[in-house]
Write an enzyme that holds these catalytic residues in place. Structure first.
Site, PDB file in Angstrom:
ATOM      1  CG  ASP A  33     -85.206 -62.525 -26.869  1.00  0.00           C
ATOM      2  OD1 ASP A  33     -85.212 -63.511 -26.096  1.00  0.00           O
ATOM      3  OD2 ASP A  33     -84.416 -61.566 -26.747  1.00  0.00           O
ATOM      4  N   GLY A  34     -87.956 -63.343 -25.387  1.00  0.00           N
ATOM      5  CA  GLY A  34     -88.578 -62.757 -24.197  1.00  0.00           C
ATOM      6  C   GLY A  34     -89.652 -63.607 -23.535  1.00  0.00           C
ATOM      7  N   GLY A  36     -89.246 -66.112 -21.481  1.00  0.00           N
ATOM      8  CA  GLY A  36     -88.875 -66.331 -20.078  1.00  0.00           C
ATOM      9  C   GLY A  36     -89.154 -65.097 -19.237  1.00  0.00           C
ATOM     10  NE  ARG A  37     -85.772 -61.268 -21.500  1.00  0.00           N
ATOM     11  CZ  ARG A  37     -85.386 -60.651 -22.600  1.00  0.00           C
ATOM     12  NH1 ARG A  37     -85.168 -59.355 -22.576  1.00  0.00           N
ATOM     13  NH2 ARG A  37     -85.199 -61.313 -23.710  1.00  0.00           N
ATOM     14  CD1 TRP A  38     -95.482 -61.610 -21.596  1.00  0.00           C
ATOM     15  CD2 TRP A  38     -95.791 -63.689 -20.837  1.00  0.00           C
ATOM     16  NE1 TRP A  38     -96.834 -61.834 -21.517  1.00  0.00           N
ATOM     17  CE2 TRP A  38     -97.049 -63.102 -21.058  1.00  0.00           C
ATOM     18  CE3 TRP A  38     -95.735 -64.997 -20.362  1.00  0.00           C
ATOM     19  CZ2 TRP A  38     -98.246 -63.774 -20.823  1.00  0.00           C
ATOM     20  CZ3 TRP A  38     -96.922 -65.668 -20.119  1.00  0.00           C
ATOM     21  CH2 TRP A  38     -98.161 -65.056 -20.346  1.00  0.00           C
ATOM     22  NE  ARG A  46     -86.434 -69.996 -18.958  1.00  0.00           N
ATOM     23  CZ  ARG A  46     -86.033 -68.904 -19.593  1.00  0.00           C
ATOM     24  NH1 ARG A  46     -85.899 -67.765 -18.923  1.00  0.00           N
ATOM     25  NH2 ARG A  46     -85.746 -68.930 -20.865  1.00  0.00           N
ATOM     26  CG  HIS A  50     -90.902 -71.401 -23.692  1.00  0.00           C
ATOM     27  ND1 HIS A  50     -90.179 -70.440 -24.350  1.00  0.00           N
ATOM     28  CD2 HIS A  50     -90.062 -71.919 -22.752  1.00  0.00           C
ATOM     29  CE1 HIS A  50     -88.954 -70.373 -23.841  1.00  0.00           C
ATOM     30  NE2 HIS A  50     -88.864 -71.259 -22.859  1.00  0.00           N
ATOM     31  CG  LEU A 144     -96.742 -68.175 -44.816  1.00  0.00           C
ATOM     32  CD1 LEU A 144     -95.912 -66.916 -45.051  1.00  0.00           C
ATOM     33  CD2 LEU A 144     -97.504 -68.041 -43.494  1.00  0.00           C
ATOM     34  NE  ARG A 207     -78.105 -60.985 -27.571  1.00  0.00           N
ATOM     35  CZ  ARG A 207     -78.690 -60.443 -26.499  1.00  0.00           C
ATOM     36  NH1 ARG A 207     -78.229 -59.315 -25.999  1.00  0.00           N
ATOM     37  NH2 ARG A 207     -79.727 -61.028 -25.931  1.00  0.00           N
TER      38      ARG A 207
HETATM   39  C1  FPP Z   1     -86.992 -67.111 -26.608  1.00  0.00           C
HETATM   40  O1  FPP Z   1     -87.420 -66.707 -25.346  1.00  0.00           O
HETATM   41  C2  FPP Z   1     -87.801 -68.186 -27.145  1.00  0.00           C
HETATM   42  C3  FPP Z   1     -87.370 -69.449 -27.423  1.00  0.00           C
HETATM   43  C4  FPP Z   1     -85.989 -69.869 -27.193  1.00  0.00           C
HETATM   44  C5  FPP Z   1     -88.261 -70.493 -27.947  1.00  0.00           C
HETATM   45  C6  FPP Z   1     -89.373 -70.050 -28.820  1.00  0.00           C
HETATM   46  C7  FPP Z   1     -90.409 -71.108 -28.835  1.00  0.00           C
HETATM   47  C8  FPP Z   1     -91.736 -70.925 -28.893  1.00  0.00           C
HETATM   48  C9  FPP Z   1     -92.370 -69.612 -29.068  1.00  0.00           C
HETATM   49  C10 FPP Z   1     -92.689 -72.065 -28.774  1.00  0.00           C
HETATM   50  C11 FPP Z   1     -92.557 -73.200 -29.737  1.00  0.00           C
HETATM   51  C12 FPP Z   1     -92.347 -72.827 -31.153  1.00  0.00           C
HETATM   52  C13 FPP Z   1     -93.172 -73.083 -32.201  1.00  0.00           C
HETATM   53  C14 FPP Z   1     -92.762 -72.704 -33.569  1.00  0.00           C
HETATM   54  C15 FPP Z   1     -94.491 -73.712 -32.055  1.00  0.00           C
HETATM   55  P1  FPP Z   1     -86.441 -66.889 -24.129  1.00  0.00           P
HETATM   56  O2  FPP Z   1     -86.784 -68.167 -23.439  1.00  0.00           O
HETATM   57  O3  FPP Z   1     -85.014 -66.790 -24.580  1.00  0.00           O
HETATM   58  O4  FPP Z   1     -86.826 -65.667 -23.235  1.00  0.00           O
HETATM   59  P2  FPP Z   1     -85.881 -64.853 -22.227  1.00  0.00           P
HETATM   60  O5  FPP Z   1     -84.781 -64.240 -23.041  1.00  0.00           O
HETATM   61  O6  FPP Z   1     -86.791 -63.842 -21.640  1.00  0.00           O
HETATM   62  O7  FPP Z   1     -85.374 -65.847 -21.215  1.00  0.00           O
END
Ligand code: FPP
Length: 265
Positions: A33-34, A36-38, A46, A50, A144, A207
């Site tokens: 998580d995070g 987008g905020r990063w 955003r 990712h 793994l 959560r």
């Molecule tokens: C949550 O951050 C992250 C996601 C919904 C997607 C996670 C995907 C990746 C890390 C890249 C692709 C995955 C793989 C396995 C190669 P958020 O966008 O909800 O962040 P925020 O809460 O700050 O908006």
């Protein structure tokens, strides 16, 4: 590239210390998580969050492989994530495709098996095809097991399991009195992986977000304060040390655990 022959001496030492610190979790599940905020913090789009998050995925998969963790499950895309803007969904799917294509060789060289849970037929055709091909390609590996939760939600899986189970009762192949926890579990997408011992969520949020609801019954929860792109092996090690300091009682009392193991925990 074999991960076991790689790494900085300091990192190897940190891993050795962890390995001799106690029994590491067999199954780690992560809510990444995070992103987008990063990105927002850095005034970037955003998707850059990712993209950088893929770097964390690679580092965490590698560190888990080096530490001999048996199962790693990553919540990569939830059922609810389909509601995000179309451009973000497309870019996330592209990133997933890119990861599956570019990491295949290295995952294979390191004995990683790939698995996926979720409504996989909802994924774009090219992503689903690459995913199934990668799963097949890595299927004989014994190290793994990396499970990607894609278009997944815990309630979706529980409901799907209940529907299939109800059909079996109607067909007469299952009696209601035979529906035990074990039986129910066999209907879930996660039937062939053990329950998580440790669930990590990044970005400080507390959560479950519809992740592995049935399976998480006795998981230890660790909330990392950093955003996912900042969660690298050092942060994983912190979470693992925190886990090693916990007493897992599974509803019992400390003295009973002492009797069972014959030693102090
Ligand atoms: C949550 O951050 C992250 C996601 C919904 C997607 C996670 C995907 C990746 C890390 C890249 C692709 C995955 C793989 C396995 C190669 P958020 O966008 O909800 O962040 P925020 O809460 O700050 O908006």
């Amino acid at each position: 590239m074999n991960w076991l022959n790689e790494g900085e001496p300091e990192d190897r030492l940190l891993q050795q210390e962890l390995l001799s610190g106690g029994e590491l979790p067999k199954h780690i599940a992560i809510i990444m998580d995070g992103n987008g905020r990063w990105a927002k913090q850095r005034r970037m789009p955003r998707i850059e969050g990712h993209r950088s998050g893929v770097g964390s995925v690679k580092d965490i998969v590698k560190a888990c492989g080096q530490l001999g963790v048996s199962y790693l499950t990553l919540y990569a895309f939830s059922t609810e994530n389909w509601k995000r803007p179309k451009t973000e969904v497309t870019l996330l799917m592209d990133l997933l495709l890119y990861y599956l294509k570019t990491e295949l060789k290295e995952l294979n060289e390191n004995n990683v098996r790939l698995n996926a849970i979720g409504q996989l037929n909802a994924l774009p055709k090219n992503v689903a095809r690459q995913l199934h091909e990668s799963i097949d390609y890595l299927s004989d590996n014994t190290g793994l097991t990396l499970t990607l939760a894609l278009s997944y939600s815990g309630r979706w899986d529980i409901l799907r399991a209940v529907q299939t189970l109800a059909l079996d009762v109607r067909r007469g192949t299952l009696s209601p009195e035979d529906i035990t926890e074990e039986k129910f579990r066999s209907y879930l997408n996660t039937h062939d992986i053990p329950d998580p011992d440790l669930m990590i969520r990044t970005s400080g949020e507390m959560r479950l977000s519809n992740f592995l609801l049935w399976e998480m019954a006795y998981a230890e929860i660790y909330i990392a304060p950093v955003f996912w792109p900042e969660f690298r092996r050092e942060q994983l090690y912190e979470g693992l040390w925190n886990y090693l300091g916990r007493e897992r009682r599974f509803g019992k009392i400390s003295e009973q655990l002492l009797d069972e193991t014959g030693c102090e925990r």
